[in-house]
Scaffold this active site. Structure first.
Site, PDB file in Angstrom:
ATOM      1  N   PHE A   1      49.006 -30.081  24.502  1.00  0.00           N
ATOM      2  CA  PHE A   1      49.294 -31.278  23.714  1.00  0.00           C
ATOM      3  C   PHE A   1      48.464 -31.204  22.295  1.00  0.00           C
ATOM      4  O   PHE A   1      47.807 -30.477  22.048  1.00  0.00           O
ATOM      5  CB  PHE A   1      48.542 -32.478  24.595  1.00  0.00           C
TER       6      PHE A   1
ATOM      7  N   GLN B   1      47.293 -46.559  17.497  1.00  0.00           N
ATOM      8  CA  GLN B   1      47.971 -45.257  17.523  1.00  0.00           C
ATOM      9  C   GLN B   1      49.375 -45.312  17.209  1.00  0.00           C
ATOM     10  O   GLN B   1      50.079 -46.125  17.951  1.00  0.00           O
ATOM     11  CB  GLN B   1      47.774 -44.328  18.654  1.00  0.00           C
TER      12      GLN B   1
ATOM     13  N   HIS C   1      52.836 -43.282  17.519  1.00  0.00           N
ATOM     14  CA  HIS C   1      53.238 -42.054  18.207  1.00  0.00           C
ATOM     15  C   HIS C   1      54.044 -41.355  17.112  1.00  0.00           C
ATOM     16  O   HIS C   1      54.985 -42.060  16.728  1.00  0.00           O
ATOM     17  CB  HIS C   1      53.707 -42.275  19.495  1.00  0.00           C
TER      18      HIS C   1
ATOM     19  N   LEU D   1      59.508 -43.879  23.718  1.00  0.00           N
ATOM     20  CA  LEU D   1      58.983 -42.845  23.368  1.00  0.00           C
ATOM     21  C   LEU D   1      59.535 -41.563  23.801  1.00  0.00           C
ATOM     22  O   LEU D   1      60.424 -41.435  24.755  1.00  0.00           O
ATOM     23  CB  LEU D   1      57.530 -42.776  23.938  1.00  0.00           C
TER      24      LEU D   1
ATOM     25  N   GLU E   1      55.317 -36.279  24.004  1.00  0.00           N
ATOM     26  CA  GLU E   1      54.787 -35.296  23.120  1.00  0.00           C
ATOM     27  C   GLU E   1      54.726 -34.100  23.728  1.00  0.00           C
ATOM     28  O   GLU E   1      54.688 -32.726  23.369  1.00  0.00           O
ATOM     29  CB  GLU E   1      53.265 -35.610  23.104  1.00  0.00           C
TER      30      GLU E   1
ATOM     31  N   ARG F   1      47.960 -36.916  16.242  1.00  0.00           N
ATOM     32  CA  ARG F   1      48.997 -37.861  16.173  1.00  0.00           C
ATOM     33  C   ARG F   1      49.271 -38.465  14.737  1.00  0.00           C
ATOM     34  O   ARG F   1      50.147 -38.660  14.346  1.00  0.00           O
ATOM     35  CB  ARG F   1      49.175 -38.750  17.328  1.00  0.00           C
TER      36      ARG F   1
ATOM     37  N   HIS G   1      52.379 -47.268  19.620  1.00  0.00           N
ATOM     38  CA  HIS G   1      52.159 -46.556  20.853  1.00  0.00           C
ATOM     39  C   HIS G   1      51.089 -46.847  21.673  1.00  0.00           C
ATOM     40  O   HIS G   1      51.299 -47.217  23.222  1.00  0.00           O
ATOM     41  CB  HIS G   1      52.118 -45.014  20.894  1.00  0.00           C
TER      42      HIS G   1
ATOM     43  N   ARG H   1      43.645 -41.309  19.577  1.00  0.00           N
ATOM     44  CA  ARG H   1      43.370 -40.839  20.930  1.00  0.00           C
ATOM     45  C   ARG H   1      44.150 -39.588  21.061  1.00  0.00           C
ATOM     46  O   ARG H   1      45.234 -39.211  20.699  1.00  0.00           O
ATOM     47  CB  ARG H   1      44.137 -41.855  21.973  1.00  0.00           C
TER      48      ARG H   1
END
Length: 603
Positions: free
Chosen positions: A143, A257, A259, A276, A279, A310, A374, A409
């Site tokens: 990730f 955040q 995304h 979404l 990821e 991100r 997100h 995050r």
């Protein structure tokens, strides 16, 4: 304590018999512990309580098992070393602190990362069904911004599989659960909590929960934005604001955040706006291309490419679009078609199915994506070893709290936090239970005052519609507190939010208390307060750090390695700052070792 400004007390009510709001009927429930929120965090707290011999009541705003956890698709982090044996929990902690730009609570990070290997094995034992390697170990993927492959997964439906396992475990312990209930206020004198009030969303019946222990696990506030990856009726700030009004402090509210890869509504329709694209697509080798076919992350992050942090990737996409290299629909392309067809279908089944229903075969053509709100890094300020908020009897956990993630995050850490800290909070709360709740005589008076206020709200017959006000609030935040911010825009945003608050004095609620109109009206009070806290905190932080980017203060300022805290004062929100403790020696050693993802391992 701060009261909810004009939304409930000032809403217009009709005259005559139907305007009588003085008489109140309600159900009273007495319980040792009330867990507000039925996602992964609330479920894990409840499981720990039950295994300690305490019977909590878990309540959720939706049907049982239908929590926002199910939307977390890509994976959950733990330093198992299934593929990269050199990984360890201290490196996981170092990655988390680095991604959070070192304003995370180091104790929160250490507890989460050190707990996670055992929590993953526990979930595996409870039937989560992780994908496995050829030799039978729990598989792991990259990730963004992770030094090693440590994200465990179940295809691209990890959150759903995790919640299924937790719910199944909770049911095996016969943990009581009540669905379709919204809490509207905690009963607190500012120092201690003695219960909570709300209503049954299916019947409109008022509910009083008498208890000395309330655990808030009600999610965050990213859905306040008009482009977001949450369901519209969740993550609207109710958890943090309930705590704020009860006397707790909020922290890091400015950090939201964005995304990098949300679906583009102009291409896929309004129902898919901001939804979404996990990821995991980039973790499995997906490439970002602009409208000219250029793999543009080579300009912004040649080493980590699409798997940089991100905030870095989201700002890169925003810049490509702003400078005219985006698609005609206002996005960029995310392409996984260079991978073998069956590999894509096996590793990304949900993404493949979703886009196929929209007429897009992702094994053959790219997806159109753009940044979307997100996750909220901010929330309630707690002691992570106990979950305590500083208000006696009130605890919080999950996305409702701040501390683990800092300024940004690390992908895969949200699910990790829920079970790692949820277990610890459950253990602590169980130790505090001592007999039946000791409920002051004033509790019923406070509850009835809230119920009368709710009746007035339900009878409001002005001209402003709750749904429209929420939509307008989302537009304000996207415009003034989005990916790029500055003082003038933030101040303008505050003025617009204050104007929205004034409009709530002329609210109109149609239908009864079981209707969506009433639900949206209740949400408004939380959402407006949270939006004010977000804008005020973003104004206070005069630097750029992680997801908070100020074009008028574009650099990280070492003097701002501090947290911004928000309290409810007598006349409004009050802000202060606090320094961040140092991490432990073993984590500091891992930081200094300088581990870093090399994207080209995937090539």
């Amino acid at each position: 304590m701060m009261t909810r400004l004009p939304l409930w007390e000032e809403a217009k009510t009709p005259t005559g018999p139907q305007g009588d709001v003085q008489s109140v009927e309600y159900e009273t429930v007495q319980i040792p512990v009330l867990v507000v929120g039925a996602g992964a965090a609330g479920a894990r707290v409840a499981i720990e309580l039950a295994e300690a011999g305490v019977e909590p009541l878990v309540i959720g705003k939706r049907d049982h098992g239908d929590a926002h956890t199910t939307w977390a698709a890509g994976g959950i982090n733990a330093a198992l070393g299934s593929l990269d044996s050199e990984d360890g929990w201290t490196i996981h902690a170092a990655d988390t602190l680095d991604e959070g730009h070192f304003i995370n609570d180091p104790m929160a990070v250490e507890l989460t990362t050190s707990e996670m290997p055992d929590r993953i094995r526990e979930l595996d034992e409870w039937g989560m069904g992780f994908d496995r390697t050829e030799n039978g170990r729990i598989n792991q993927r990259y990730f963004g911004a992770q030094s090693f492959r440590r994200t465990c997964f179940v295809g691209d439906r990890t959150g759903e599989a995790m919640l299924d396992a937790l719910v199944s475990k909770a049911q095996s312990l016969s943990i009581p659960y009540r669905e379709n209930v919204m809490i509207t206020r905690l009963l607190s004198d500012g120092t201690g909590v003695h219960g909570a009030v709300g209503y049954d969303m299916e019947t409109g019946e008022f509910l009083l929960f008498e208890t000395d222990h309330v655990v808030l696990a009600a999610g965050g506030y990213s859905a306040l934005y008009n482009r977001h990856s949450s369901r519209d009726d969740e993550n609207n700030g109710d958890g943090p604001v309930l705590a704020l009004e009860a006397g707790a402090s909020l922290m890091d509210i400015e950090f939201v955040q964005f995304h990098p890869t949300g679906m583009v509504e102009a291409r896929y329709g309004d129902d898919w706006a901001g939804r979404l694209v996990t990821e995991a697509v980039r973790g499995e080798g997906g490439r970002l291309l602009n409208a000219n076919g250029e793999r543009f992350m080579e300009r912004y992050s040649p080493d980590q490419m699409e798997l940089d942090a991100r905030d870095v990737v989201a700002r890169a996409i925003a810049r490509e679009i702003r400078e005219g290299r985006g698609t005609e629909n206002g996005g960029v392309y995310l392409d996984i078609s260079h991978r073998e067809d069956q590999y894509v279908k096996d590793r990304l089944p949900r993404m493949h199915e979703r886009f196929a229903e929209l007429g897009v075969d992702i094994t053959e053509e790219p997806m159109e994506v753009a940044p979307t709100a997100h996750y909220s890094m901010g929330g309630v300020d707690i002691d992570f070893e106990t979950g305590e908020t500083g208000v006696e009897g009130l605890y919080a956990v999950g996305e409702t709290v701040a501390g683990v993630h800092g300024a940004n995050r690390l992908g895969g850490n949200s699910l990790a936090e829920t079970v790692a800290i949820g277990k610890l909070v459950g253990e602590h709360v169980a130790e505090q239970i001592d007999g039946d709740p000791s409920v002051p005589t004033t509790v019923k008076t406070l509850a009835e005052r809230e119920f009368r206020s709710l009746k007035r709200l339900a009878a409001a017959d002005g001209t402003e519609r709750p749904q429209q006000l929420l939509d307008d609030l989302g537009d304000v935040l996207w415009k003034h507190a989005g990916i790029l911010r500055d003082e003038a825009s933030l101040r303008a945003g505050l003025r617009e939010v204050q104007a929205l608050r004034e409009r709530t004095a002329d609210l109109r609620v149609e239908g009864d208390r079981a209707g969506r109109d009433f639900e949206f009206a209740v949400d408004l009070a939380f959402s407006i307060t949270l939006a004010e806290a977000l804008l005020e905190s973003a104004l206070r932080r005069e630097e750029s750090r992680g997801a908070h980017y100020r074009t008028d203060y574009p650099e990280i300022d070492p003097d701002w390695q501090r947290n911004v805290l928000v309290d409810a004062g007598d006349t409004g929100l009050e802000l202060r700052t606090r320094g961040v403790p140092e991490p432990s020696e073993e984590i500091q050693e891992a930081i200094e070792e300088g581990h870093e993802l090399d994207y080209h391992h995937l090539e």
